[in-house]
Design an enzyme around this catalytic site. Sequence first.
Site, PDB file in Angstrom:
ATOM      1  CB  SER A 117      -1.953  18.443 -10.977  1.00  0.00           C
ATOM      2  OG  SER A 117      -1.650  17.176 -10.444  1.00  0.00           O
ATOM      3  N   GLY A 122       0.023  22.432  -5.450  1.00  0.00           N
ATOM      4  CA  GLY A 122      -1.375  22.551  -5.026  1.00  0.00           C
ATOM      5  C   GLY A 122      -1.790  21.348  -4.207  1.00  0.00           C
ATOM      6  CD  GLU A 134       5.386  17.293  -8.027  1.00  0.00           C
ATOM      7  OE1 GLU A 134       4.894  17.549  -9.148  1.00  0.00           O
ATOM      8  OE2 GLU A 134       4.851  17.655  -6.962  1.00  0.00           O
ATOM      9  CE  LYS A 143       1.597  17.306  -9.985  1.00  0.00           C
ATOM     10  NZ  LYS A 143       2.022  18.108  -8.809  1.00  0.00           N
ATOM     11  CG  ASP A 147       3.681  14.387  -8.423  1.00  0.00           C
ATOM     12  OD1 ASP A 147       4.521  13.706  -7.785  1.00  0.00           O
ATOM     13  OD2 ASP A 147       2.919  15.212  -7.879  1.00  0.00           O
ATOM     14  CG  ASP A 190       5.170  17.647  -3.424  1.00  0.00           C
ATOM     15  OD1 ASP A 190       5.081  18.168  -2.297  1.00  0.00           O
ATOM     16  OD2 ASP A 190       4.142  17.344  -4.076  1.00  0.00           O
ATOM     17  CE  LYS A 238       1.994  20.019  -3.261  1.00  0.00           C
ATOM     18  NZ  LYS A 238       1.717  18.567  -3.126  1.00  0.00           N
ATOM     19  CE  LYS A 242      -0.645  14.103  -8.621  1.00  0.00           C
ATOM     20  NZ  LYS A 242       0.279  14.483  -7.542  1.00  0.00           N
TER      21      LYS A 242
END
Length: 369
Positions: free
Chosen positions: A135, A290, A213, A161, A188, A238, A262, A163
């Site tokens: 990530s 995570g 995400e 991934k 994400d 998420d 998670k 952001k």
Amino acid sequence: MQLESVTVRRMTLPMLTPFTTSFGTQTHRDLLIVEAHSGGVTGYGECVALAEPLYSEETTSTCALVIQDYILPRLQGLEISHPREVSAALSPLKRNNMAKAAVEGAIWELWAKRENQSLAQSFGGTKDAVEVGLSIGIKPTDADLIDTVGAAVDAGYKRIKIKIAPGRDLQMMRAVRAEFPDAVLMADANSAYTMADLELFQALDELDLLMVEQPLAHDDIVDHRHLQAAIRTPVCLDESIHSAEDARQAIELGSCRIINIKIGRVGGIAESLKIEQLCRQHGIDVWCGGMLETGIGRAHNVAIASLEGFTLPGDTAPSARYWAEDIIEPEVTMDDGVVAVPTAPGLGFSVKQQLLEDLTVSSFSTDWR
Ligand code: OSB
Ligand code: MG
């Protein structure tokens, strides 16, 4: 088994690289470690709440309070024959999932150790290694991001991934895709958008992302349904999923095709197992999210990701990505994009107890004798 005592330690660890999401930048991790003691054995759990209520409503401080005042009193004197009884005992307490999961995780590890089983074995994990994704936070420039993605591709991560946030989205993702036409990429948004941004998500369809995400609000499943119906890219939830019941409703509505589990967000291992099972029954892909964990939380994540239903690489990158020195040994390491699932009892890593004590800035223990 009865718990003899529980200790909760608070500590702050500097992160090797600042991590920026649509809700802010983290330079330090302010966290709790829970130690559950019984019969001369200690089980460890990690509380994954952030210092501020930016990802969810919980914080390190609220979790410490809820654990001390509400969770531990309900466990005093309780006969625990299986750790899944912990979430049942805590179920009258609404939400506060990260606080519950930190304690349940410590008890689960304690129980597994006493049963001489690895954590993964104790709940039926079958894989001997799990695929790992990275990530990557928001970087100041596209050039910085491209460098970081390139290094991650070279390091062997199975998916990357990135952001995104308003102003750092479509152009940036196009630049990355142009540079890495074959990489397995996803984005994400950490709930930074609304349905007014539909055209942005339709445009992202061109980039063949593995998924997008949590594009919409942290507490939404209805608009996500409309978004998923209007785009080709799979939506992954998420923040919106706190329980197996939330997962059932999201699946029934068609709000996502993928769920990120998670353990902390859903209130523990028992609830994670229910979601994994539900998703397997409905053909929904699952992966392990995570929360910038230390080795203790990371070891719990690797164990849960060993379940059959975790069909996609998770955010379980090696320790050295986050920490100058992790609190477990050996550290979590990655080979060819996979992390081995330990087979030794409990976490399968040893906790550096002296380091833990040195890092502790405050703590409390139950007074049960
Ligand atoms: O949305 O998955 C998220 C970190 C903190 C809070 C939320 C998220 C994240 C990450 C980092 O994406 C995952 C990791 O490397 O631990
Ligand atoms: Mg996320």
